[in-house]
Design a protein around this motif. Structure first.
Motif, PDB file in Angstrom:
ATOM      1  N   VAL A 393      18.585  -7.288  20.857  1.00 53.75           N
ATOM      2  CA  VAL A 393      19.922  -7.824  20.587  1.00 53.75           C
ATOM      3  C   VAL A 393      20.981  -6.751  20.341  1.00 53.75           C
ATOM      4  CG1 VAL A 393      19.047 -10.004  19.716  1.00 53.75           C
ATOM      5  CG2 VAL A 393      19.382  -8.112  18.142  1.00 53.75           C
ATOM      6  N   GLY A 394      20.585  -5.497  20.116  1.00 55.02           N
ATOM      7  CA  GLY A 394      21.573  -4.441  19.897  1.00 55.02           C
ATOM      8  C   GLY A 394      20.895  -3.124  19.581  1.00 55.02           C
ATOM      9  N   TYR A 395      21.679  -2.052  19.563  1.00 58.74           N
ATOM     10  CA  TYR A 395      21.123  -0.735  19.244  1.00 58.74           C
ATOM     11  C   TYR A 395      22.203   0.151  18.642  1.00 58.74           C
ATOM     12  CZ  TYR A 395      23.411   1.185  23.416  1.00 58.74           C
ATOM     13  OH  TYR A 395      24.339   1.578  24.342  1.00 58.74           O
ATOM     14  N   TRP A 396      21.768   1.240  18.062  1.00 62.38           N
ATOM     15  CA  TRP A 396      22.664   2.235  17.480  1.00 62.38           C
ATOM     16  C   TRP A 396      22.583   3.489  18.331  1.00 62.38           C
ATOM     17  CZ3 TRP A 396      19.913  -1.426  15.384  1.00 62.38           C
ATOM     18  CH2 TRP A 396      20.604  -2.342  14.577  1.00 62.38           C
ATOM     19  N   ALA A 397      23.684   3.789  18.984  1.00 67.35           N
ATOM     20  CA  ALA A 397      23.707   4.915  19.902  1.00 67.35           C
ATOM     21  C   ALA A 397      23.520   6.223  19.149  1.00 67.35           C
ATOM     22  CB  ALA A 397      25.036   4.940  20.655  1.00 67.35           C
ATOM     23  N   THR A 398      22.885   7.165  19.812  1.00 66.82           N
ATOM     24  CA  THR A 398      22.795   8.508  19.255  1.00 66.82           C
ATOM     25  C   THR A 398      24.204   9.049  19.076  1.00 66.82           C
ATOM     26  OG1 THR A 398      20.713   8.874  20.415  1.00 66.82           O
ATOM     27  CG2 THR A 398      21.889  10.828  19.620  1.00 66.82           C
ATOM     28  N   PRO A 399      24.578   9.494  17.869  1.00 66.37           N
ATOM     29  CA  PRO A 399      25.933   9.997  17.673  1.00 66.37           C
ATOM     30  C   PRO A 399      26.289  11.059  18.698  1.00 66.37           C
ATOM     31  CG  PRO A 399      24.812   9.808  15.573  1.00 66.37           C
ATOM     32  CD  PRO A 399      23.775   9.553  16.636  1.00 66.37           C
ATOM     33  N   SER A 400      27.451  10.923  19.278  1.00 69.71           N
ATOM     34  CA  SER A 400      27.882  11.856  20.311  1.00 69.71           C
ATOM     35  C   SER A 400      28.166  13.228  19.717  1.00 69.71           C
ATOM     36  CB  SER A 400      29.149  11.324  20.998  1.00 69.71           C
ATOM     37  OG  SER A 400      28.925  10.067  21.567  1.00 69.71           O
ATOM     38  N   ASP A 401      27.919  14.262  20.517  1.00 70.10           N
ATOM     39  CA  ASP A 401      28.289  15.606  20.118  1.00 70.10           C
ATOM     40  C   ASP A 401      29.793  15.731  20.335  1.00 70.10           C
ATOM     41  OD1 ASP A 401      28.228  18.190  19.337  1.00 70.10           O
ATOM     42  OD2 ASP A 401      27.121  18.956  21.062  1.00 70.10           O
ATOM     43  N   PRO A 402      30.586  15.935  19.285  1.00 68.66           N
ATOM     44  CA  PRO A 402      32.046  16.009  19.461  1.00 68.66           C
ATOM     45  C   PRO A 402      32.420  17.045  20.504  1.00 68.66           C
ATOM     46  CG  PRO A 402      31.476  15.951  17.141  1.00 68.66           C
ATOM     47  CD  PRO A 402      30.189  16.147  17.890  1.00 68.66           C
ATOM     48  N   ASP A 403      33.467  16.761  21.264  1.00 69.22           N
ATOM     49  CA  ASP A 403      33.847  17.662  22.341  1.00 69.22           C
ATOM     50  C   ASP A 403      35.344  17.567  22.582  1.00 69.22           C
ATOM     51  OD1 ASP A 403      33.515  19.550  24.307  1.00 69.22           O
ATOM     52  OD2 ASP A 403      32.491  18.231  25.729  1.00 69.22           O
ATOM     53  N   VAL A 404      35.877  18.547  23.277  1.00 62.19           N
ATOM     54  CA  VAL A 404      37.262  18.527  23.738  1.00 62.19           C
ATOM     55  C   VAL A 404      37.270  19.029  25.169  1.00 62.19           C
ATOM     56  CG1 VAL A 404      37.762  20.861  22.860  1.00 62.19           C
ATOM     57  CG2 VAL A 404      39.634  19.236  23.220  1.00 62.19           C
ATOM     58  N   VAL A 405      38.075  18.399  26.036  1.00 59.29           N
ATOM     59  CA  VAL A 405      38.204  18.806  27.434  1.00 59.29           C
ATOM     60  C   VAL A 405      39.679  18.882  27.788  1.00 59.29           C
ATOM     61  CG1 VAL A 405      35.983  17.819  28.108  1.00 59.29           C
ATOM     62  CG2 VAL A 405      38.045  16.418  28.268  1.00 59.29           C
ATOM     63  N   SER A 406      40.003  19.750  28.735  1.00 60.26           N
ATOM     64  CA  SER A 406      41.386  19.922  29.179  1.00 60.26           C
ATOM     65  C   SER A 406      41.467  19.775  30.682  1.00 60.26           C
ATOM     66  CB  SER A 406      41.918  21.308  28.773  1.00 60.26           C
ATOM     67  OG  SER A 406      41.949  21.448  27.366  1.00 60.26           O
ATOM     68  N   GLY A 407      42.527  19.110  31.154  1.00 61.90           N
ATOM     69  CA  GLY A 407      42.761  18.938  32.573  1.00 61.90           C
ATOM     70  C   GLY A 407      43.971  19.727  33.026  1.00 61.90           C
TER      71      GLY A 407
END
Length: 766
Positions: A393-407
């Motif tokens: 019925v649901g799950y807890w995602a692995t916390p994302s590794d914070p990141d920054v990207v530039s275009g």
């Protein structure tokens, strides 16, 4: 079992527990009761769990509390050896158990000092032991209180706690619905409850409500369903028997209209008590319930009842809509037609279960909801022969590794909870807000929650979310990968990619790694899609010619070319080396293979030493017409265009083979390449050095001078770094982001449009 939904009572507040909550209780109150095993969870998952559940109340050591007696239990002043301090606890998760009840009634848990208690947590009956999960706010005196309406022994086991930093907000329990004041809902009817902006729940920023739902005196056996919107699920929330009041806790996603709906299959009064809410930044991801095991039909591998003393193995990764990796998963486990009384326990290994999830009753159907660890498999142990049904019925995602990207002239940041914020140029929809136009402060991307990776091209952005790739912004070359060429200011799903693990964008093209294959899409006239063709593609095409006996570790995309890391160490642990390949435009040496020729398939650049613990996401970067690579944590190698010093070797000429940037005795661990400049982060605190074009202040040293050698950015201690076209952004350990350089499109995120040769803080990050 009948064909009606069989979802269990959601007795477990499912974003917190590693193991099943229910306990196998003995018939005699004098016997010892097993404790619940728990394990710590990742940040952003919800509550902080104690390594071992702690019993904080057991009235069986004295006389049975009389009806209406209140017992206070200290929380904040409690010292638990080897465990975190509870001095800042705002709410606690407890297992609340009533034993040897004198009559029918209810048990309530509430903040100590609360004068009026109008809600309950479990319903009790004579001669039965009943347990339920409860989330209880801590009173101003640092205590909680429990009270039974009938004489009963009470047991409270402390499982975990929340404080001000937790992605959960407890409210003083409040009744949002009580149909007993009017006409009883009839069989097949639907009741709606408005929650948004009421009962302690904010009007915005809410992912789900945590409620206790009760069916009161139902006319016959049946079930309640609790859900958002008007589309009924195929599973139930509470299963009840005729005449027996039954309660269960559940997590309900917030409907778009701020309401939840309750369907009852039999005539029954209904109660809804609000106990808390989950903010949008939580990592909890509800799923449409999917059945992954049914031993009656053979679904999941086992066909037929599990024998007494037997074990059922359940594979979780990738089943029922789950990703292959997650922090925890909520499942409903139902035992059907047990041959005798007994109990069921679930473990992450084949070892014997010491706690129970279900208490079996001969000939009956019994179900419960439980949260399991991130193990790929779990094991269900039963003391009595029975069939099993298991629904995800649901799950807890692995916390994302914070990141920054530039275009090109925009940037985006990824939070630990998987939310994405962007700022800067937005003429093509690359900010993902649903509208066009520049933004000088960070704004949230719509419909991109649950992201785990991020990439930015010239005027488009992409993210991995639950395995799929979402893209938004410019699409003139098909770089959004959805089969069309129309720009989109909202995320659209890339065709055919369902289990992506790496992502990169640059110029007008995008690449992703799925399983053992790399796919690219978008602009392709220089061969940059790597598929032996020189045409654009609006859907992903497989890159051809990469060695099949090596692991695809990372991909990076520049303007009209791409490069990849092929990891040998994954297959040969004694080798600390990787192979590098590049393809696409090669006119300024950007393929690094000693020529200036374009190539429509990957070209071998060389074998390079790496650190055995290298983070591939930071080791290689491509941008503009050059690339850089971190070699064995002691050198930065660059190749391609170099007319403005972007190779960092003190020269102003291109190089068709890698040359070493002059970093001295510094040890780099991350590198980024922009249109005509590059930067690196170094061990020893995260200091930053940049080199190349500096006319817009993108070097960050306070001036506007082009630098042929790496130059320190004063005051920057970065975790991640991203160079765009004439600007740079750095992510810090505390989650803040600084940018410097060109600011005419708002790409510095500081609320203005002026260039800045020194770092300025991005505003508005969620």
């Amino acid at each position: 079992m009948s064909s009606r939904p069989v979802r269990s009572l959601v007795l477990l507040l499912s974003f917190v527990l590693w193991s099943s909550f229910a306990q196998m209780l003995p018939a005699r109150a004098s016997a010892a009761m097993p404790r619940v095993s728990t394990a710590a969870v990742q940040p952003w998952s919800g509550f902080t769990l104690l390594p071992t559940a702690q019993r904080i109340l057991d009235t069986r050591t004295g006389s049975r509390p009389v009806a209406g007696a209140t017992t206070a239990v200290d929380i904040r002043g409690r010292a638990i050896p080897g465990n975190p301090s509870l001095s800042s606890a705002t709410a606690v998760i407890v297992n609340l158990t009533a034993v040897d009840a004198a009559g029918s009634g209810s048990v309530s848990a509430f903040p100590d000092g609360q004068s009026s208690v109008t809600t309950s947590n479990l319903n009790v009956y004579p001669g039965r032991t009943v347990a339920n999960q409860a989330v209880v706010p801590v009173g101003s005196d640092g205590k909680i209180a429990v009270r039974a309406s009938t004489g009963a022994h009470l047991i409270v086991d402390l499982i975990g706690y929340a404080d001000a930093t937790t992605a959960y907000h407890a409210v003083t329990p409040v009744r949002a619905l009580d149909t007993r004041s009017g006409r009883q809902p009839s069989a097949g009817s639907v009741s709606t409850v408005a929650l948004s902006g009421r009962h302690g729940i904010p009007a915005a920023g809410v992912a789900a409500a945590v409620v206790n739902v009760t069916a009161v005196n139902p006319a016959r056996a049946g079930y309640l369903q609790v859900y958002p919107g008007s589309q009924r699920p195929t599973t139930s929330t509470v299963n009840y028997s005729a005449g027996r009041t039954t309660a269960g806790m559940t997590i309900v996603p917030m409907g778009t209209d701020g309401r939840i709906s309750l369907y009852t299959s039999a005539a029954s009064h209904q109660l809804v008590d609000v106990v808390g809410w989950i903010p949008a930044r939580s990592t909890y991801r509800p799923l449409s319930s999917a059945r992954i095991v049914d031993t009656r039909s053979g679904l999941g591998g086992q066909h037929g009842a599990v024998a007494a003393g037997g074990t059922l193995t359940i594979s979780l990764g990738g089943a029922g809509g789950l990703p292959t990796q997650f922090n925890a998963v909520e499942v409903n486990v139902t035992a059907v037609g047990a041959q005798r009384n007994g109990w069921v326990g679930i473990t992450p290994d084949r070892g014997a279960a010491t706690t129970s999830t279900l208490n079996l009753i001969a000939g009956s159907t019994v179900s419960n909801s439980t949260t399991l660890s991130s193990a790929d498999r779990v094991y269900v142990h039963t003391t009595a022969a029975t069939d099993f049904v298991v629904d995800v019925v649901g799950y807890w995602a692995t916390p994302s590794d914070p990141d920054v990207v530039s275009g090109g002239a925009h940037a985006c940041a990824l939070s630990p909870a998987g939310s994405v914020s962007c700022w800067g140029a937005g003429e093509s929809g690359q900010l993902g807000t649903g509208s066009l136009g520049d933004q000088t402060r960070a704004v949230d991307v719509r419909a991109a929650g649950g992201a785990s990776a991020l990439a930015a091209g010239r005027a488009h952005t992409c993210a991995i979310a639950n395995g799929s790739v979402l893209c938004w912004g410019a699409n003139n070359h098909g770089q959004l990968g959805n089969g069309g060429h129309t720009n989109s200011s909202l995320p659209v799903k890339v065709s055919g990619i369902t289990q992506a693990r790496e992502l990169a964008a640059g110029g007008d093209e995008t690449c992703a790694i799925q399983s053992t294959t790399m796919y690219c899409w978008g602009a392709g006239t220089r061969g940059q899609l790597g598929n032996a063709a020189r045409t654009d593609s609006s859907t992903p095409v497989a890159v051809r010619g990469l060695p099949a006996d090596q692991l695809l570790a990372a991909v990076r995309v520049g303007s009209n070319f791409a490069c990849a890391i092929m990891d040998q160490a994954q297959y040969f642990p004694d080798r600390a080396s990787v192979n590098l390949y590049c393809w696409g435009a090669g006119n300024t040496g950007q393929l690094g293979n000693g020529t200036s020729l374009d190539a429509s398939t990957p070209q071998f650049l060389g074998t390079r030493d790496v650190s055995l613990n290298a983070d591939w996401s930071t080791q290689l970067s491509s941008g503009g017409a050059s690339s850089c690579f971190v070699e064995d944590s002691d050198a930065v190698l660059c190749w391609g265009a170099g007319s403005l010093g972007q190779l960092g070797d003190g020269a102003t000429s291109a190089s068709t083979t890698p040359v070493a940037a002059s970093i001295g005795d510094q040890d780099p661990y991350a590198v980024t390449v922009g249109a005509q400049h590059a930067c690196a982060i170094f061990f020893g605190g995260g200091s930053v050095r940049c080199w190349g074009e500096g006319t817009r202040g993108q070097i960050g040293d306070g001036g506007s001078t082009t630098r042929l050698l790496p130059t320190e950015v004063p005051g920057q201690l970065a975790r991640r770094i991203a160079a765009g076209t004439s600007f740079t952004c750095a992510l810090h350990a505390d989650g803040t982001v600084d940018c410097w350089g060109a600011g005419d499109r708002g790409q510095l995120g500081n609320g203005g449009t002026a260039d800045s040769p020194s770092p300025v803080a991005v505003q508005g990050l969620s």
